[in-house]
Motif scaffolding. Structure first.
Motif, short mmCIF file in Angstrom:
data_model
loop_
_atom_site.label_atom_id
_atom_site.label_comp_id
_atom_site.label_asym_id
_atom_site.label_seq_id
_atom_site.Cartn_x
_atom_site.Cartn_y
_atom_site.Cartn_z
N ALA A 10 -23.83 9.02 17.75
CA ALA A 10 -24.46 9.87 18.89
C ALA A 10 -23.35 11.02 19.38
N GLN A 11 -22.33 10.91 19.09
CA GLN A 11 -21.32 11.86 19.40
C GLN A 11 -21.34 12.99 18.43
N THR A 12 -21.36 12.66 17.03
CA THR A 12 -21.38 13.58 16.01
C THR A 12 -22.96 14.13 16.15
N GLY A 70 -9.51 19.05 16.07
CA GLY A 70 -9.43 17.64 16.48
C GLY A 70 -9.97 16.69 15.49
N ALA A 71 -9.56 15.43 15.44
CA ALA A 71 -10.05 14.46 14.66
C ALA A 71 -10.25 13.06 15.35
N TRP A 72 -11.59 12.75 15.05
CA TRP A 72 -12.01 11.64 15.82
C TRP A 72 -12.16 10.36 14.84
N LEU A 73 -11.54 9.20 15.00
CA LEU A 73 -11.18 8.26 14.03
C LEU A 73 -11.60 6.87 14.81
N ARG A 166 -21.35 17.97 37.20
CA ARG A 166 -22.54 17.93 36.16
C ARG A 166 -22.21 16.77 35.16
N ALA A 167 -23.46 16.63 34.09
CA ALA A 167 -23.52 15.59 33.11
C ALA A 167 -24.71 16.16 32.40
N TRP A 168 -24.18 15.59 31.06
CA TRP A 168 -25.32 15.77 30.18
C TRP A 168 -25.52 14.37 29.38
N SER A 169 -26.82 14.42 28.87
CA SER A 169 -27.46 13.16 27.90
C SER A 169 -28.01 13.79 26.71
N HIS A 170 -27.86 13.11 25.59
CA HIS A 170 -28.37 13.58 24.31
C HIS A 170 -28.88 12.35 23.49
N LEU A 171 -30.17 12.49 23.14
CA LEU A 171 -30.81 11.20 22.53
C LEU A 171 -30.82 11.19 21.17
N THR A 172 -30.12 10.14 20.52
CA THR A 172 -30.10 10.00 19.01
C THR A 172 -30.67 8.72 18.67
N GLY A 173 -31.95 8.83 18.12
CA GLY A 173 -32.76 7.51 17.98
C GLY A 173 -33.18 7.03 19.12
N GLU A 174 -32.83 5.85 19.44
CA GLU A 174 -32.98 5.23 20.80
C GLU A 174 -31.72 5.00 21.57
N THR A 175 -30.49 5.99 21.37
CA THR A 175 -29.50 5.91 21.97
C THR A 175 -29.31 7.06 22.84
N ALA A 176 -29.01 7.02 24.07
CA ALA A 176 -28.64 8.26 25.04
C ALA A 176 -26.99 8.33 24.99
N GLY A 177 -26.58 9.52 24.44
CA GLY A 177 -25.05 9.46 24.54
C GLY A 177 -24.79 10.37 26.06
N VAL A 178 -23.89 9.92 26.84
CA VAL A 178 -23.61 10.66 28.12
C VAL A 178 -22.33 11.53 27.66
N PHE A 179 -22.11 12.91 28.04
CA PHE A 179 -21.10 13.66 27.61
C PHE A 179 -20.82 14.55 28.78
N ASP A 180 -19.70 15.43 28.79
CA ASP A 180 -19.16 16.20 29.53
C ASP A 180 -19.29 15.87 31.04
N MET A 181 -19.28 14.64 31.50
CA MET A 181 -19.63 14.56 32.82
C MET A 181 -18.37 14.72 33.75
N ASN A 182 -18.34 15.54 34.68
CA ASN A 182 -17.43 15.87 35.43
C ASN A 182 -17.63 16.30 36.89
N VAL A 183 -16.76 15.76 38.08
CA VAL A 183 -17.03 16.21 39.20
C VAL A 183 -15.67 16.69 39.61
N TRP A 184 -15.87 17.99 40.16
CA TRP A 184 -14.64 18.54 40.69
C TRP A 184 -13.81 17.68 41.75
N PRO A 185 -12.43 17.82 41.71
CA PRO A 185 -11.55 16.95 42.16
C PRO A 185 -11.94 16.87 43.55
N ARG A 186 -12.25 18.01 44.43
CA ARG A 186 -12.50 18.14 45.78
C ARG A 186 -13.78 17.36 46.35
N PHE A 187 -14.72 17.10 45.06
CA PHE A 187 -15.75 16.31 45.75
C PHE A 187 -15.79 14.81 45.13
#
Length: 244
Positions: A10-12, A70-73, A166-187
């Motif tokens: 999913a991440q790839t 970066g290298a993801w292992l 903000r947040a993202w999801s990306h569908l790979t097959g039947e798997t939803a990857g959740v990415f770059d989810m971020n809430v700013w510190p003050r909130f």
């Protein structure tokens, strides 16, 4: 339940689609799968790492203006070739997964799915360009943004809803990857994170996702656990910073 291999796939897929949207590159050199996006280049989940292929990739990256590699292992992969090339061991992602039914549906009025955004200035124009992925049909990528009303003490210049996360999801097959989810510190600590997470997972579920996966930092694990995610494995990252 998803496997670590599904998390890695999913991440790839997400990195590849993101690079394509921003004019990046994806290529394979023997057992090494590389993705370049702007000034960053990533090696995605190799099972073995030939030293000569790493050295060649680093030399090419220098010539093309890459600033960070970066290298993801998986934790079982021999990273001695990376260490020899100057990479330093980085943070360890916790792979987490949940059936989409366990995550639930967002009913947070502060969160909305978007395919266009005015929240990113010229400095972040490349990030805004990624929203073109949400307009591909059939849809496989979703973006959610959160907004909060300013407090009573806010100045008039801050009137109107404030962009809070903000947040993202990306569908790979039947798997939803959740990415770059971020809430700013003050909130933070206002329930915004769970609203964003549920919104993008629910959107992917409507398109056929059965499981949701993500990689979590130590700080984010508690939120994800409250939304039904459980750790299923761990990875490791390595990083090389190149001179500009």
């Amino acid at each position: 339940m998803s496997t670590v291999e599904a998390c890695e796939a999913a991440q790839t897929c997400w990195f590849s689609c993101r690079a394509a949207a921003l004019g990046g590159q994806t290529w394979t050199d023997g057992p090494l799968h590389w993705i370049r996006e702007g000034a960053e280049q990533n090696l995605m989940f190799p099972t073995r790492i030939p030293a000569d292929a790493v050295q060649s990739a680093v030399e090419e990256a220098r010539e093309t203006g890459v600033q960070i590699i970066g290298a993801w292992l998986g934790t079982e992969v021999d990273a001695s070739a990376l260490a020899a090339a100057g990479f330093e061991r980085g943070w360890a992602p916790s792979w987490m997964a949940a059936p989409v039914a366990d995550v639930g549906v967002s009913d947070d009025p502060r969160v909305e799915l978007q395919e266009e955004s005015n929240d990113y200035s010229d400095e972040y124009a490349d990030y805004a360009e990624m929203l073109k992925l949400t307009r591909v049909r059939p849809q496989h990528t979703w973006y959610a943004a959160a907004y909060v009303e300013p407090g009573k003490a806010a100045s008039r210049k801050l009137a109107g809803p404030r962009f809070a996360g903000r947040a993202w999801s990306h569908l790979t097959g039947e798997t939803a990857g959740v990415f770059d989810m971020n809430v700013w510190p003050r909130f933070q600590r206002r329930g915004i994170g769970s609203g964003l997470l549920r919104a993008v997972v629910a959107a992917a579920a409507q398109a056929g996702a059965r499981d949701a996966v993500l990689n979590a930092t130590t700080e984010g694990r508690l939120l994800y656990e409250t939304c039904g995610f459980r750790q299923i494995g761990a990875g490791i990252t390595w990083w090389l910073h190149l001179e500009a």
